[in-house]
Every structure is written in C-alpha cells, then in structure tokens.
Design a protein around this motif. Structure first.
Motif, PDB file in Angstrom:
ATOM      1  N   ASN A 245       0.856  -1.179   0.000  1.00  0.00           N
ATOM      2  CA  ASN A 245       0.000   0.000   0.000  1.00  0.00           C
ATOM      3  C   ASN A 245       0.898   1.237   0.000  1.00  0.00           C
ATOM      4  N   PRO A 246       0.730   2.159  -0.966  1.00  0.00           N
ATOM      5  CA  PRO A 246       1.623   3.323  -1.029  1.00  0.00           C
ATOM      6  C   PRO A 246       1.486   4.265   0.169  1.00  0.00           C
ATOM      7  N   TYR A 247       0.395   4.138   0.919  1.00  0.00           N
ATOM      8  CA  TYR A 247       0.187   5.013   2.077  1.00  0.00           C
ATOM      9  C   TYR A 247       0.757   4.425   3.363  1.00  0.00           C
ATOM     10  N   GLU A 248       1.016   3.117   3.352  1.00  0.00           N
ATOM     11  CA  GLU A 248       1.535   2.468   4.553  1.00  0.00           C
ATOM     12  C   GLU A 248       3.007   2.820   4.751  1.00  0.00           C
TER      13      GLU A 248
ATOM     14  N   PRO B  33      -3.353  20.745   9.456  1.00  0.00           N
ATOM     15  CA  PRO B  33      -4.801  20.528   9.493  1.00  0.00           C
ATOM     16  C   PRO B  33      -5.234  19.308   8.677  1.00  0.00           C
ATOM     17  N   THR B  34      -4.308  18.730   7.887  1.00  0.00           N
ATOM     18  CA  THR B  34      -4.667  17.568   7.069  1.00  0.00           C
ATOM     19  C   THR B  34      -3.943  16.304   7.509  1.00  0.00           C
ATOM     20  N   TRP B  35      -3.296  16.346   8.694  1.00  0.00           N
ATOM     21  CA  TRP B  35      -2.682  15.123   9.230  1.00  0.00           C
ATOM     22  C   TRP B  35      -3.809  14.200   9.672  1.00  0.00           C
ATOM     23  N   PRO B  36      -3.746  12.894   9.357  1.00  0.00           N
ATOM     24  CA  PRO B  36      -4.814  11.966   9.783  1.00  0.00           C
ATOM     25  C   PRO B  36      -5.028  12.007  11.297  1.00  0.00           C
ATOM     26  N   LEU B  37      -6.283  11.893  11.706  1.00  0.00           N
ATOM     27  CA  LEU B  37      -6.594  11.918  13.138  1.00  0.00           C
ATOM     28  C   LEU B  37      -6.017  10.709  13.870  1.00  0.00           C
TER      29      LEU B  37
ATOM     30  N   VAL C 199      -6.209   5.703   9.663  1.00  0.00           N
ATOM     31  CA  VAL C 199      -7.519   5.069   9.860  1.00  0.00           C
ATOM     32  C   VAL C 199      -8.601   6.051   9.416  1.00  0.00           C
ATOM     33  N   SER C 200      -9.563   5.589   8.633  1.00  0.00           N
ATOM     34  CA  SER C 200     -10.716   6.396   8.210  1.00  0.00           C
ATOM     35  C   SER C 200     -10.292   7.783   7.719  1.00  0.00           C
ATOM     36  N   ALA C 201      -9.213   7.825   6.938  1.00  0.00           N
ATOM     37  CA  ALA C 201      -8.662   9.099   6.489  1.00  0.00           C
ATOM     38  C   ALA C 201      -9.261   9.524   5.152  1.00  0.00           C
ATOM     39  N   THR C 202      -9.308  10.833   4.951  1.00  0.00           N
ATOM     40  CA  THR C 202      -9.728  11.370   3.654  1.00  0.00           C
ATOM     41  C   THR C 202      -8.568  11.199   2.676  1.00  0.00           C
ATOM     42  N   GLU C 203      -8.840  11.386   1.395  1.00  0.00           N
ATOM     43  CA  GLU C 203      -7.790  11.313   0.378  1.00  0.00           C
ATOM     44  C   GLU C 203      -6.684  12.329   0.680  1.00  0.00           C
ATOM     45  N   GLU C 204      -7.079  13.527   1.093  1.00  0.00           N
ATOM     46  CA  GLU C 204      -6.112  14.582   1.425  1.00  0.00           C
ATOM     47  C   GLU C 204      -5.249  14.179   2.626  1.00  0.00           C
ATOM     48  N   GLU C 205      -5.856  13.565   3.637  1.00  0.00           N
ATOM     49  CA  GLU C 205      -5.102  13.105   4.806  1.00  0.00           C
ATOM     50  C   GLU C 205      -4.133  11.979   4.423  1.00  0.00           C
TER      51      GLU C 205
ATOM     52  N   GLU D 237       3.233  11.956   1.982  1.00  0.00           N
ATOM     53  CA  GLU D 237       4.262  12.969   1.735  1.00  0.00           C
ATOM     54  C   GLU D 237       5.181  13.141   2.953  1.00  0.00           C
ATOM     55  N   ALA D 238       4.697  12.762   4.131  1.00  0.00           N
ATOM     56  CA  ALA D 238       5.481  12.922   5.362  1.00  0.00           C
ATOM     57  C   ALA D 238       6.299  11.676   5.714  1.00  0.00           C
ATOM     58  N   HIS D 239       6.234  10.623   4.894  1.00  0.00           N
ATOM     59  CA  HIS D 239       6.942   9.378   5.230  1.00  0.00           C
ATOM     60  C   HIS D 239       8.410   9.622   5.583  1.00  0.00           C
ATOM     61  N   ASP D 240       9.134  10.408   4.782  1.00  0.00           N
ATOM     62  CA  ASP D 240      10.555  10.632   5.061  1.00  0.00           C
ATOM     63  C   ASP D 240      10.747  11.355   6.387  1.00  0.00           C
TER      64      ASP D 240
END
Length: 164
Positions: free
Chosen positions: A3-6, A101-105, A129-135, A141-144
């Motif tokens: 998963n590219p978001y994981e 303001p767009t960091w996942p809760l 978890v239960s994140a919007t596309e923007e989150e 983008e913050a992985h690094d």
C-alpha cells in the motif's frame, strides 16, 4: 502489492525480544525513550489491554506541551502490538495535529517483534484510519519526515536498551 500510504520502519536491536516488547508496554521503560529527542515524557494514564489507553504528554525544553495517546487493539506478548496513535488533549480526546490541518486523526500501528540470535527486529507498520484522500496524501508525503523522527526515537530506545 504494498500500500503506497503504509509506512514501514524496521530496526534491529541488540536485545532479547521480551525486553524490547517490555520497553513498548511498560510505562517505567517508555518514559525513558519514547518521543522526539530532547522532550520530556510524562505518563498520565497507562492501561495495557485491548481498548486500554496510554495517555502521555511531551514537554519541550521551552515549556511547550503536546499530548498524545495510544488506544490498544491487540497485545500478543512478546510478538505483536497493535494500537491507534493520535494527538490528544489532556483528557485523552483526539485532536488535530498541531502542525497540520490535514494530518490523519488516527494512525493504526502494527508492531512485530522477531528474535534471531539474541537480537530483536522490530517492524513497525503505520496506516491512517478512516482518512480522507487529502489526509492519506499528507501522511504519504510525510513518510521521510516520520522515518527521520522515528530514527531518533529508536536511537534513544537502542541506547536505553543497552543500559537496562
């Protein structure tokens, strides 16, 4: 396919699995190494069970205080720990990250502990978890940045483990 978001972070420690697991599940250990370098950690609540909470504050040398919490989902000692992590207020209510303001809760974290020859490999997997596309994009983008932050935290853990 991954998963590219994981976010996946792995680190090997020169310590037995039971001790590394205990460092993550005992507040007397956690307060010595958890969090960014230079911050003081205070444990407000610690209830290690599915549905239980670890509520903590981190104070900067300048006096700024941030609150965070884990809500435990699964505890399989000493091999697996699953919890959600979020920013919170001092009562443990989930709040937005102070830096975005767009960091996942909430981030679902799955930690596995594997021992080989007296050393322990920790693998951490984090996924919003239960994140919007923007989150999701903000997290990706913050992985690094998150990897760099955890490198410091895990350096503190390695140093702590060498002394206990």
């Amino acid at each position: 396919m991954s998963n590219p978001y994981e976010l996946v972070i792995a680190r090997t420690f020169d310590a037995p699995r039971e001790l590394v697991f205990k460092a993550f599940t005992d507040p007397e250990h956690l307060k010595h190494w958890w969090g960014p370098k230079g911050l003081t950690i205070s444990v407000a609540k610690f209830d290690l069970r599915p549905g239980g909470i670890f509520l903590y504050s981190q104070q900067s040398p300048g006096g700024e205080v941030l609150w965070g919490k884990f809500v435990y989902r699964e505890i399989v000692e000493p091999e697996r720990l699953v919890y959600t992590n979020s920013f919170s207020d001092e009562e443990g209510n989930t709040v937005r990250a102070p830096f975005s303001p767009t960091w996942p809760l909430e981030i679902l974290n799955t930690l596995t502990f594997a021992e080989h020859g007296g050393k322990t490999t920790l693998t951490m997997r984090g996924m919003p978890v239960s994140a919007t596309e923007e989150e999701l994009e903000t997290f990706k983008e913050a992985h690094d940045m998150v990897r760099k932050g955890f490198a410091g935290t895990l350096d503190q853990l390695a140093d702590y483990l060498s002394k206990v």
